[in-house]
Motif scaffolding. Structure first.
Motif, PDB file in Angstrom:
ATOM      1  N   THR A   1     -11.227  -2.834   2.268  1.00 50.06           N
ATOM      2  CA  THR A   1     -11.190  -1.512   1.957  1.00 50.06           C
ATOM      3  C   THR A   1     -12.343  -0.707   2.004  1.00 50.06           C
ATOM      4  OG1 THR A   1     -11.493  -1.830  -0.293  1.00 50.06           O
ATOM      5  CG2 THR A   1      -9.301  -1.853   0.237  1.00 50.06           C
TER       6      THR A   1
ATOM      7  N   ARG B   1       2.306   1.704  -3.311  1.00 51.96           N
ATOM      8  CA  ARG B   1       1.172   2.168  -4.408  1.00 51.96           C
ATOM      9  C   ARG B   1       1.039   3.699  -4.262  1.00 51.96           C
ATOM     10  NH1 ARG B   1      -4.312   3.326  -4.634  1.00 51.96           N
ATOM     11  NH2 ARG B   1      -4.377   2.858  -2.419  1.00 51.96           N
ATOM     12  N   ARG B   2       1.122   4.082  -3.124  1.00 57.48           N
ATOM     13  CA  ARG B   2       0.842   5.641  -2.765  1.00 57.48           C
ATOM     14  C   ARG B   2       1.983   6.655  -3.101  1.00 57.48           C
ATOM     15  NH1 ARG B   2      -3.493   6.707   0.969  1.00 57.48           N
ATOM     16  NH2 ARG B   2      -4.652   4.951   1.232  1.00 57.48           N
TER      17      ARG B   2
ATOM     18  N   SER C   1       6.350   6.980   6.224  1.00 55.44           N
ATOM     19  CA  SER C   1       4.968   6.644   6.771  1.00 55.44           C
ATOM     20  C   SER C   1       4.870   7.174   8.188  1.00 55.44           C
ATOM     21  CB  SER C   1       4.831   5.049   6.968  1.00 55.44           C
ATOM     22  OG  SER C   1       5.765   4.719   7.839  1.00 55.44           O
TER      23      SER C   1
ATOM     24  N   HIS D   1       9.951   3.560   3.279  1.00 50.73           N
ATOM     25  CA  HIS D   1       8.885   4.061   2.836  1.00 50.73           C
ATOM     26  C   HIS D   1       8.508   5.094   3.804  1.00 50.73           C
ATOM     27  CE1 HIS D   1       7.751   1.020  -0.019  1.00 50.73           C
ATOM     28  NE2 HIS D   1       8.088  -0.149   0.918  1.00 50.73           N
TER      29      HIS D   1
ATOM     30  N   GLU E   1       0.790  -1.249   0.105  1.00 47.11           N
ATOM     31  CA  GLU E   1      -0.078  -0.064  -0.007  1.00 47.11           C
ATOM     32  C   GLU E   1       1.075   1.395  -0.121  1.00 47.11           C
ATOM     33  OE1 GLU E   1      -3.565   2.185   0.061  1.00 47.11           O
ATOM     34  OE2 GLU E   1      -3.049  -0.076  -0.529  1.00 47.11           O
ATOM     35  N   ALA E   2       2.040   1.169   0.799  1.00 44.40           N
ATOM     36  CA  ALA E   2       2.805   2.199   0.922  1.00 44.40           C
ATOM     37  C   ALA E   2       3.373   2.601  -0.606  1.00 44.40           C
ATOM     38  CB  ALA E   2       4.014   2.115   1.844  1.00 44.40           C
TER      39      ALA E   2
ATOM     40  N   ASP F   1      -4.633   6.184   6.788  1.00 46.71           N
ATOM     41  CA  ASP F   1      -4.881   5.308   5.459  1.00 46.71           C
ATOM     42  C   ASP F   1      -5.079   3.898   5.527  1.00 46.71           C
ATOM     43  OD1 ASP F   1      -4.326   7.792   3.673  1.00 46.71           O
ATOM     44  OD2 ASP F   1      -2.425   7.901   4.575  1.00 46.71           O
TER      45      ASP F   1
ATOM     46  N   MET G   1       2.357   7.950   4.321  1.00 47.03           N
ATOM     47  CA  MET G   1       1.212   7.028   4.475  1.00 47.03           C
ATOM     48  C   MET G   1       0.966   6.935   5.889  1.00 47.03           C
ATOM     49  SD  MET G   1       0.305   3.232   3.523  1.00 47.03           S
ATOM     50  CE  MET G   1       1.498   2.429   4.496  1.00 47.03           C
TER      51      MET G   1
END
Length: 935
Positions: free
Chosen positions: A359, A168-169, A199, A197, A165-166, A242, A174
């Motif tokens: 989600t 993808r963003r 975050s 990442h 997810e990180a 998120d 995040m």
């Protein structure tokens, strides 16, 4: 190789060992129940006996044994053991089985101890934590059950999903919130996957035991959070995460569907939920960790465990929803379940544990429907003013939809986030929009103009009601001084105001009140109880009518409307893993042990060696031979011993000992029960260990031959002192109430430069909790000055917090300005348990007041009753006071004396906790928050 195939092979490898471990556990269940068989569940519970809080667990035992064919139930509901078949497993197999399943050795040792004491655990003669070896690190020991091969695979899969997810963003930061982080088993793996990442990771738990351990061991930002309470009221506004990670925690929720709805509100549009939990009982866990999931003794559900859940588990003995029920609840809360691990291809999950990847929906107009109905067909005219900026209906809708991620000023973000929560929590239009309607019915005059405070959920709910009546809203910062607030009311021509109690009282008393034109203002609504005839009269003299009642909130909202309520909720959340009644009982037992230790000291000195012996105070002093610095303390001992009836004065001035020497001759016998009860109540016993060590040195301390400082800081270390100031229920309550008060006040001040000074920071136990709250505030980091009179504590804090803080010397017995601290430069001053060591509290309070800017907040935590164990330990470090204590010889100011000190310094009251009727109220540990009047 596919994930399903990998999961299937891992499951096949683990299942034989799990089955064997379950068989060992069921054999132990049968052995524990056999003396009460045959019989119904009630018969068995009465015969063993089983504590009421564990009766639901007994029913799950019987269900497990019946399902395995190891118990049979006749038509009359009577259970009996079935004939044994096959080899009888032995508890001696536990170490090997646990090792093969990937558990640490500590888990086998704890489970072995539990199996050996199952009847005692069922009857509550011992608690599971009592079975931990002496000086065991509680967090690690209780977290051992999550460190195994099958749970580890779920944690790794969870971490991979978070990292994905990180990625993808992209480069954006995040926001990850972990619920119920516990021992940090999940946290470690996820943090590892997030390296590289961007975050922000918030580790939360309901227990300060776990948040404190995570802050130290993992270096992660922490916060207390109760999954049963409103997230926004605890500092986690809608749309502020998120990703939410919830591993082995949501089964504890009172209402799983309601908690899932709260998580959906917490998540930003399209956010991710990663949920790890069980979908059924595991026989092994039923004889170990499940004892920790029974309602705490003393709680309102202890007598009837079936009543603690209000969802589909209500009235049943079930704790874990089935897999399909988990997925149904997620879907009904608005989630889309993307995957479940292990999936159907891998077969049943080992130990019944799954990971769900779900989600939240992309935010759409449906979520804004209550607000849209409230705004109606309003055109381009302004319907809201926040911080001087005007918003029409379309701008309000846009701001509410994107409030957490918008570039609006912090005050506007705060206000519109609360509006989003108010609209989202509405079950029906009438519920959300009935807020602040006039008592006389629908409005017949001009549309209302309502003044509310940003950061006040009650004000956000009132805004919905005002818009529903075609009105306009002006939102001003909560920290607005009374004189400025009066000017705002006049300037905007507000027809109604929604205010907390402190402002309801302060505004009519402001010098400018009589000069302010409030002719447009028809009513003032107080958002909390406490306003009475005096306040109503004061407002009526200015023109408006006072409604001393809180505006209606949506059903089930429960969001506190004022700073004191927020702090009280945060402090109570810190106690959710404790039984406050057990904590109170433990405190009384420790106090009694301290009193007997004083008598033991006299006994060592040659006094009170025989029953009914009499001694004059002079004779006791001659025998004890206190150093000059400790004569006052000896007199205090005599006073409290007499007050507690252990010494009885006769007509001749002598004091007779009412206790038999056998009651205090052996210190180990005196302190043994205290240690046992304290550990059972708090999970550790560092306080009693220190108090017992001091009790053995009291005569040497009185002589001045032993240093009290060396006992508190052995070999120059702070571990003992830090444990004292973190361990007890009162300490947890005070730290978290203080942190919530500081954070709530700074939220009101906006996102500019914000400054906090902590006086007498000492071992930084208050600091660490306050910082965790401040790190979650929006805007620039808060500037925090940590001060103490001793460079030793500054060096200690610098080693822990580094450049996160500034550091400086401050002696609370002297004027801070003369020590180089700037007058009027701090938004908040915190003094956690330090002013009882001041020589003159009136002087010290006035000094700290000089540091606050107008409207600034002073937060104090102080004992207001004598602490007998302190008199027999840290009391040797206290200086002789020159304030109200000098007349009584007391160590601490009383509650009334503290109120007089604060009132005398000109402060306005904000919070005085805990409230009357709170379980901890009798102990006398107080949290005061007072505000310096605005200039």
């Amino acid at each position: 190789m596919t994930a399903s195939l990998t999961d299937a092979r891992a499951a096949r490898r683990l299942r034989p060992h799990l089955r064997r471990l379950d068989h060992v556990s069921r054999t132990a269940m049968t052995a524990a129940l056999r003396p009460a068989l045959p019989g119904t569940a009630d018969d068995i519970a009465d015969r063993l006996p089983v504590a009421p809080r564990h009766r639901a667990l007994l029913e799950r035992w019987l269900a497990a044994l019946s399902a395995a064919g190891e118990a049979r139930r006749d038509d009359n509901g009577r259970f009996d053991a079935a004939a044994s078949a096959g080899d009888a497993p032995s508890p001696h197999e536990l170490p090997v089985l646990y090792e093969r399943l990937g558990f640490p050795p500590a888990m086998a040792r704890l489970h072995q101890a539990a199996l050996d004491r199952l009847p005692d655990l069922l009857s509550d003669q011992v608690a599971l934590t009592d079975l931990l070896p002496e000086d065991t690190e509680v967090v690690a020991a209780l977290g051992a059950y999550q460190r195994n091969a099958f749970t580890g695979r779920l944690h790794e899969r969870c971490a991979d999903l978070v990292a994905g997810e990180a990625a993808r963003r992209g480069p954006g930061r995040m926001r990850v919130v972990e619920l119920g982080g516990g021992s940090g088993a999940t946290t470690e793996v996820v943090l590892g996957a997030l390296r590289g990442h961007h975050s922000d990771y918030a580790f939360t738990d309901v227990s300060p035991l776990y948040t404190g351990a995570a802050a130290e061991r993992l270096g992660v930002g922490t916060a207390l959070l109760d999954v049963d309470a409103d997230f926004a009221a605890q500092g986690f506004p809608a749309g502020s995460a998120d990703v939410v990670v919830a591993a082995n925690v949501l089964h504890n929720a009172t209402d799983v569907p309601a908690t899932l709805r709260g998580i959906r509100r917490l998540l930003a549009s399209g956010g991710t939920l990663l949920l790890v939990d069980s979908a059924g009982d595991c026989d092994t866990v039923l004889t170990s960790m499940q004892f920790l999931l029974s309602p705490p003794s003393g709680s309102r559900h202890a007598a009837n465990p079936r009543g603690r859940f209000t969802d589909g588990r209500a009235t049943t003995a079930t704790v874990f929803p089935a897999a399909g029920e988990w997925e149904k609840d997620m879907a009904e809360a608005g989630f889309t379940v993307r995957n479940r691990y292990p999936d159907d291809a891998a077969g049943p999950a080992p130990a019944g544990q799954y990971l769900w990847h779900a989600t939240a929906p992309e935010t759409g107009d449906a979520d804004l429907e209550p607000l849209r109905r409230a705004l109606g067909d309003r055109g381009p005219e302004p319907v809201c003013t926040v911080g001087g900026a005007e918003f029409d209906a379309a701008a309000v809708l846009a701001a509410v939809r994107h409030a957490p991620a918008t570039r609006l000023p912090d005050e506007a973000v705060r206000f519109f986030s609360d509006v989003a929560d108010a609209a989202d929590a509405a079950d029906a239009a009438d519920m959300a929009l009935a807020v602040a309607r006039p008592q006389a019915g629908p409005a017949t005059g001009p549309p209302p103009h309502t003044l509310v405070l940003t950061g006040d959920p009650a004000g956000a709910r009132a805004a919905l009601g005002t818009w529903a009546r075609g009105g306009r809203v002006t939102a001003v910062p909560t920290a607005t001084p009374p004189a400025r607030l009066l000017a705002d009311l006049e300037l905007v021509g507000a027809t109604e105001a929604v205010l907390p109690l402190v402002l309801v009282r302060a505004l009519p008393a402001a010098p400018t009140a009589a000069l302010t034109d409030l002719s447009a203002l028809t009513r003032v609504i107080c958002t909390e109880p406490g306003a009475g005839p005096h306040e109503a009269t004061a407002w009526s003299e200015l023109g408006p009518h006072l409604e001393h009642r809180a505006p209606h909130a949506p059903v089930g909202s429960g969001s506190p409307g004022v700073i004191a309520d927020t702090a009280s909720a945060a402090a109570d959340a810190a106690l959710r893993d404790l039984d406050p009644h057990a904590s109170l009982d433990a405190a009384h037992t420790v106090a009694r042990a301290a009193l007997h230790s004083m008598l033991h000291t006299f006994h060592e000195a040659g006094c009170y060696t025989r029953p009914e012996e009499r001694r004059t105070p002079e004779e006791i002093a001659a025998a004890v031979r206190p150093a000059d610095d400790h004569r006052r303390l000896l007199l205090r001992w005599l006073t409290v011993l007499t007050g507690e009836g252990l010494l009885v004065a006769d007509g001749s001035g002598a004091l007779r000992c009412a206790a038999d020497p056998e009651a205090y001759a052996d210190l180990d016998a005196v302190w043994g029960p205290a240690r046992q009860r304290w550990r059972a109540a708090h999970g550790s016993a560092a306080t009693v260990t220190y108090a017992r060590r001091s009790a053995g040195e009291l005569l040497a301390l009185m002589w001045g031959e032993r240093s009290a400082a060396e006992l508190l800081f052995p070999r120059g270390g702070t571990d003992t002192a830090r444990a004292l100031y973190r361990e007890s229920a009162t300490a947890r309550y005070q730290h978290h109430a203080a942190a919530a008060l500081v954070a709530a006040h700074l939220r009101e001040t906006g996102g500019g430069a914000r400054r906090v000074l902590e006086a007498g920071g000492g071992t930084a136990t208050t600091t660490e909790v306050v910082l965790a709250e401040l790190d979650r505030l929006p805007g620039a980091p808060v500037e925090y000055l940590f001060t103490d009179v001793s460079p030793f504590f500054l060096d200690h804090a610098r080693g822990r917090f580094g450049d996160r803080l500034r550091y400086g010397l401050l002696d609370v017995d002297r004027n801070p300005v003369e020590q180089g601290h700037a007058s009027g430069s701090y938004d908040v001053v915190v003094a956690g348990g330090v002013l009882n060591a001041a020589a003159d509290t009136d002087l010290s309070i006035r000094g700290l007041s000089r540091l606050l800017m107008p409207g600034g907040l002073l937060v104090l935590t102080e004992p207001t009753r004598e602490e007998y164990w302190v008199l027999a330990s840290q009391g040797f470090l206290l200086t002789e006071p020159r304030d109200a204590r000098s007349a009584t010889g007391a160590s601490f100011l009383t509650h009334d004396q503290w109120r007089a000190v604060l009132d005398g310094a000109g402060f306005l009251p904000v919070a005085d906790l805990p409230a009357d009727g709170h379980p901890l109220h009798p102990l006398g540990h107080r949290v005061f928050a007072v505000r310096r009047p605005a200039a």
